[in-house]
Design a protein around this motif. Structure first.
Motif, short mmCIF file in Angstrom:
data_model
loop_
_atom_site.label_atom_id
_atom_site.label_comp_id
_atom_site.label_asym_id
_atom_site.label_seq_id
_atom_site.Cartn_x
_atom_site.Cartn_y
_atom_site.Cartn_z
N LEU A 72 0.93 -1.11 0.03
CA LEU A 72 -0.05 -0.05 0.07
C LEU A 72 0.92 1.18 0.19
N VAL A 73 1.72 1.34 0.87
CA VAL A 73 2.66 2.48 0.94
C VAL A 73 3.43 2.98 -0.24
N SER A 74 4.03 1.56 -1.01
CA SER A 74 4.70 1.54 -1.95
C SER A 74 3.99 2.21 -3.23
N THR A 75 2.85 1.78 -3.02
CA THR A 75 1.66 2.06 -4.28
C THR A 75 1.47 3.75 -4.18
N LEU A 76 1.15 4.07 -2.94
CA LEU A 76 0.79 5.56 -2.67
C LEU A 76 2.03 6.36 -2.90
N GLU A 82 4.80 10.65 -8.84
CA GLU A 82 4.37 10.70 -10.28
C GLU A 82 3.50 12.14 -10.32
N LYS A 83 2.75 12.20 -9.26
CA LYS A 83 1.79 13.57 -9.25
C LYS A 83 2.68 14.80 -9.01
N ALA A 195 0.70 3.44 -10.28
CA ALA A 195 0.19 2.46 -9.14
C ALA A 195 0.69 1.07 -9.27
N ILE A 196 0.25 0.48 -10.44
CA ILE A 196 0.79 -1.00 -10.67
C ILE A 196 2.08 -1.04 -10.47
N GLY A 197 2.89 -0.33 -11.28
CA GLY A 197 4.53 -0.51 -11.13
C GLY A 197 4.95 -0.49 -9.70
#
Lengths: 293, 256
Positions: A72-76, A82-83, A195-197
């Motif tokens: 979860l933390v990696s994805t966020l 990116e943003k 997110a997927i990466g």
């Protein structure tokens, strides 16, 4: 070298290779869609690894929770980077984007030193034990790592080929302008890719910790660069290429170690990079880049 | 007949050059309108203004009486503008059906979690999208290519697929940028049938840029002629063919 030793090393190679492959997928997918070599990708893994470490060693949370937290933390974090760092540069020259990525990488590494401390954090292995397969001693960690990675790659192929998000990703990576004119949202699709990466990187961080049981602020840089070599070897931008490249690099390292040159295994990986860039820059499955006239 | 597209005093300036100045046009439902003019007249620029790729310096674009000012390309597509390209821009590595299904993308509602767990809504929506894509391909006799890679189709079929992909976004206005470019006379003939079919079956407005005069004169009800970014003539094919200003723009002035 005996046959059983060779098999044992091959299994080791597949184990490290599957971590490389998971990380390489993130590199390749992001490159495929916005032509950015996201050098901060390796550091996402580092953050994921610290999450696992703190969850288990400091807060004694069950491993499942620790793993979920890491992913979860990696994805966020991936989407946040990116943003904040890449989206404002969408129409900037690609070099600016690349330099920004290197900057983000430094920021994460040094930020981690500040927050987590510069020393290595060691933890007890999450998975222990091994079994005999004929003459070969195989650890459960190796099997779990390989099985989890392959399962995730199958899931990824499903997402990319059979869901609207995956199809949008492929469309945007082929022709951003045309995809927009078909009503596909660039922002959402690019964020989804990150997110997927990054989620894959999160899984990679867990598997990495299973094998090496320690986290340090700079652990992501070598891992990231090797995964980058794997992505280039497989053909950057290609998803199956990243998988093949990851396994190839892992097995290559193990074999170099098996013949007694374990000091040279990093050199061997970078030699591969040089050879690929010299003789087949598109890698195994990469496409020829055609400059638009 | 209701007004689908209306442009009033549209103008765009790049640097010091007015690529389009005072462009006015009306396209109604069920109508095919041609946009012609010599090379560099600003035809594709008009398309880019309509789709939001360029921002007009001044002027108003309305779609079904709704002002499009400030809307992104994506929002305009959702409002009902779809286009094809002069140089084919299909998703060449994807299958024909995936090219079409991509156009339904934003209209599908299932979440990633539903896809992972293969919940009913994922199946239902993917199946419905697939069926709609196949139906659409069927209308244009393309369903036999559904699983083929788009890049492997013959040229004429690629053009047709691009039109189908645009149609799949369910537009009110379809913009065709030189649909007959690179086609032989038989393929052009075929294309004219296709375009007529679109108007008759989908009841949409079509604005097309074309250099092939047999096509333009054959299927367009109205024609607008651009030269150096300005409208120099508007009318029926007959009127345009006889218009001395148009003849001059294409062939140059007669020397006395």
């Amino acid at each position: 070298m005996t046959f059983s030793l060779l098999i044992a090393q091959l299994i080791n190679g597949l184990q490290t290779g599957s971590v490389y492959a998971l990380v390489a997928l993130g590199y390749s997918m992001v490159y495929g869609i916005i032509k950015l070599l996201n050098f901060a990708h390796g550091d996402i893994i580092m953050v994921g690894a610290y999450m696992v470490y703190y969850a288990i060693a400091s807060f004694a949370l069950p491993p499942v929770v620790a793993i979920a937290l890491a992913v979860l933390v990696s994805t966020l974090l991936g989407v946040f980077v990116e943003k904040v760092a890449y989206t404002p540069l969408r129409s900037a020259p690609r070099l600016s984007l690349l330099i920004t990525a290197i900057g983000v990488s430094f920021l994460l590494e040094n930020g981690a030193q500040l927050v987590f401390g510069a020393d290595q954090k060691s933890m007890d292995p999450m998975i222990t034990g091994s079994f005999m397969m004929g003459q070969v001693n195989v650890s459960y960690v190796a099997i779990v790592t390989i099985v989890v990675s392959v399962a995730i790659m199958i899931l990824l192929s499903f997402v990319v080929n059979k869901t609207k998000a995956g199809k949008a990703m492929r469309a945007v990576s082929e022709d951003m302008g045309a995809a927009q004119l078909m009503g596909i949202s660039l922002n959402r699709t690019i964020s989804m890719t990150f997110a997927i990466g990054s989620a894959l990187a999160g899984v990679g961080s867990v598997l990495y910790l299973c094998a090496y049981t320690q986290a340090s602020p700079t652990m992501g840089s070598m891992l990231g660069i090797k995964a980058f070599v794997a992505a280039v070897l497989g053909g950057i931008g290609s998803i199956p290429g990243a998988m093949i490249g990851g396994f190839t690099i892992g097995v290559l390292e193990a074999l170099v170690a098996a013949v007694g040159f374990s000091m040279w295994k990093d050199a061997a990986v970078f030699l591969v990079l040089i050879i690929v860039l010299l003789f087949k820059p598109t890698g195994f499955l990469g496409k020829k880049i055609q400059e638009k006239v | 007949m209701s007004n689908v597209l209306k442009c009033e005093h549209l103008r765009v300036v790049f640097g010091g050059l007015a690529a389009v100045s005072d462009f006015n046009i009306e396209v109604n439902e069920n109508e095919i309108v041609g946009l012609i003019g010599p090379n560099g007249a600003g035809k594709t620029t008009v398309f880019n203004l309509l789709t939001g790729v360029y921002v007009p310096t001044s002027g108003v674009i309305t779609l079904c009486e709704k002002d499009l000012a400030g809307m992104s390309t994506i929002a305009r597509n959702h409002e009902g503008i779809a286009r094809t390209f002069q140089n084919i821009r299909l998703f060449k590595d994807m299958s024909v059906i995936d090219n079409v299904m991509n156009s339904f993308n934003t209209r599908m509602r299932y979440s990633m979690a539903e896809a992972f767990l293969r919940l009913p809504r994922y199946w239902r929506e993917e199946k419905a999208a697939r069926k709609r894509a196949l139906d659409l391909l069927h209308v244009f006799n393309m369903e036999r290519f559904a699983e083929e890679k788009a890049g492997n189709l013959p040229y004429g079929s690629q053009r047709r697929l691009e039109i189908i992909r645009a149609l799949a976004t369910n537009p009110k206005l379809l913009l065709l940028d030189e649909p007959a470019a690179g086609m032989n006379p038989a393929e052009t003939e075929n294309l004219m049938e296709t375009i007529g079919k679109i108007r008759d079956q989908f009841h949409i407005a079509i604005l097309l840029i074309e250099h092939d005069m047999s096509l333009v004169m054959g299927i367009c009800e109205k024609i607008t002629v651009l030269n150096f970014g300005e409208v120099i003539a508007q009318g029926t094919p007959d009127e345009i063919q006889k218009n001395p200003v148009v003849i001059e723009a294409y062939l140059g002035k007669k020397r006395d």
